[in-house]
Design a protein around this motif. Sequence first.
Motif, short mmCIF file in Angstrom:
data_model
loop_
_atom_site.label_atom_id
_atom_site.label_comp_id
_atom_site.label_asym_id
_atom_site.label_seq_id
_atom_site.Cartn_x
_atom_site.Cartn_y
_atom_site.Cartn_z
N LEU A 180 0.84 -1.19 0.00
CA LEU A 180 0.00 0.00 0.00
C LEU A 180 0.88 1.24 0.00
CD1 LEU A 180 -2.63 -1.05 2.69
CD2 LEU A 180 -2.77 -1.32 0.21
N SER A 181 0.61 2.16 -0.93
CA SER A 181 1.34 3.42 -0.98
C SER A 181 0.85 4.35 0.12
CB SER A 181 1.11 4.10 -2.33
OG SER A 181 1.66 3.34 -3.36
N PRO A 182 1.70 5.29 0.56
CA PRO A 182 1.27 6.26 1.57
C PRO A 182 0.07 7.06 1.06
CG PRO A 182 3.64 6.33 1.32
CD PRO A 182 3.11 5.44 0.23
N GLY A 183 -0.88 7.32 1.96
CA GLY A 183 -2.06 8.09 1.61
C GLY A 183 -3.17 7.29 0.96
N THR A 184 -3.03 5.97 0.87
CA THR A 184 -4.04 5.12 0.25
C THR A 184 -5.29 5.07 1.14
OG1 THR A 184 -2.36 3.77 -0.80
CG2 THR A 184 -4.54 2.79 -0.58
N LEU A 185 -6.46 5.18 0.51
CA LEU A 185 -7.74 5.08 1.22
C LEU A 185 -8.52 3.92 0.60
CD1 LEU A 185 -8.68 8.86 1.21
CD2 LEU A 185 -7.66 7.56 3.07
N ILE A 186 -8.86 2.92 1.42
CA ILE A 186 -9.56 1.74 0.94
C ILE A 186 -10.91 1.64 1.65
CG2 ILE A 186 -9.49 -0.76 0.69
CD1 ILE A 186 -6.46 -0.58 0.70
N GLY A 187 -11.99 1.64 0.87
CA GLY A 187 -13.34 1.59 1.41
C GLY A 187 -13.68 0.22 1.98
N PRO A 188 -14.71 0.17 2.83
CA PRO A 188 -15.13 -1.08 3.47
C PRO A 188 -15.52 -2.16 2.47
CG PRO A 188 -16.36 0.80 4.33
CD PRO A 188 -15.53 1.29 3.21
N THR A 193 -13.74 -4.05 0.55
CA THR A 193 -12.91 -4.20 -0.64
C THR A 193 -12.09 -5.48 -0.56
OG1 THR A 193 -12.80 -1.82 -0.99
CG2 THR A 193 -11.03 -3.12 -1.96
N VAL A 194 -11.93 -6.15 -1.69
CA VAL A 194 -11.11 -7.36 -1.77
C VAL A 194 -9.96 -7.09 -2.73
CG1 VAL A 194 -11.05 -9.78 -2.46
CG2 VAL A 194 -13.07 -8.86 -1.31
N VAL A 195 -8.74 -7.32 -2.26
CA VAL A 195 -7.54 -7.12 -3.06
C VAL A 195 -6.89 -8.48 -3.27
CG1 VAL A 195 -5.30 -5.99 -3.19
CG2 VAL A 195 -7.22 -4.81 -2.12
N TYR A 196 -6.59 -8.82 -4.50
CA TYR A 196 -5.93 -10.09 -4.79
C TYR A 196 -4.44 -9.97 -4.49
CZ TYR A 196 -10.24 -11.82 -6.74
OH TYR A 196 -11.54 -12.24 -6.88
N PRO A 197 -3.75 -11.09 -4.26
CA PRO A 197 -2.34 -11.07 -3.84
C PRO A 197 -1.41 -10.37 -4.83
CG PRO A 197 -3.25 -13.27 -3.56
CD PRO A 197 -4.27 -12.46 -4.30
N ARG A 198 -0.32 -9.86 -4.27
CA ARG A 198 0.80 -9.28 -5.02
C ARG A 198 0.44 -8.05 -5.84
NH1 ARG A 198 1.69 -14.97 -6.30
NH2 ARG A 198 2.96 -15.79 -4.63
N ASN A 199 -0.41 -7.21 -5.30
CA ASN A 199 -0.76 -5.95 -5.94
C ASN A 199 -0.08 -4.80 -5.23
OD1 ASN A 199 -2.67 -6.27 -8.15
ND2 ASN A 199 -4.02 -7.19 -6.63
N HIS A 200 0.17 -3.73 -5.97
CA HIS A 200 0.63 -2.47 -5.40
C HIS A 200 -0.54 -1.51 -5.53
CE1 HIS A 200 3.95 0.63 -4.74
NE2 HIS A 200 2.79 1.22 -4.59
N ILE A 201 -1.09 -1.09 -4.39
CA ILE A 201 -2.30 -0.28 -4.36
C ILE A 201 -1.96 1.13 -3.94
CG2 ILE A 201 -4.61 -0.05 -3.33
CD1 ILE A 201 -4.21 -2.59 -5.03
N GLY A 202 -2.58 2.10 -4.59
CA GLY A 202 -2.42 3.50 -4.22
C GLY A 202 -3.67 4.27 -4.59
N GLY A 203 -3.88 5.40 -3.94
CA GLY A 203 -5.03 6.24 -4.24
C GLY A 203 -6.26 5.84 -3.46
N PHE A 204 -7.42 5.91 -4.10
CA PHE A 204 -8.70 5.66 -3.44
C PHE A 204 -9.40 4.48 -4.08
CE2 PHE A 204 -13.33 6.49 -3.73
CZ PHE A 204 -13.64 6.21 -2.43
N LEU A 205 -9.86 3.54 -3.27
CA LEU A 205 -10.68 2.41 -3.73
C LEU A 205 -12.03 2.52 -3.03
CD1 LEU A 205 -8.11 -0.52 -3.47
CD2 LEU A 205 -8.83 0.69 -5.52
#
Length: 75
Positions: free
Chosen positions: A46-54, A56-68
């Motif tokens: 997860l990048s700094p400042g990332t916002l993930i909503g309730p 949410t499902v993320v699959y393995p080995r992802n680089h996430i940033g921003g808003f989901l």
Amino acid sequence: MPSGLSSENGQLPGGLGDCEGLATDFCELAGAIVGDEVALPAGTVLSPGTLIGPGTVVYPRNHIGGFLPAGSRVR
């Protein structure tokens, strides 16, 4: 929504909408804000400042940033 987090006005804007209204330093120093019942498997970055909503499902080995938004699926 995560508990114990607040902006200057006492609430996160837009239910985890974005960093608008929050101090820039808060978003950079907070790391990430993760909603309830989010699935983050091993190997997810997860990048700094990332916002993930309730729900949410993320699959393995992802680089996430921003808003989901809530209920997102990230492959």
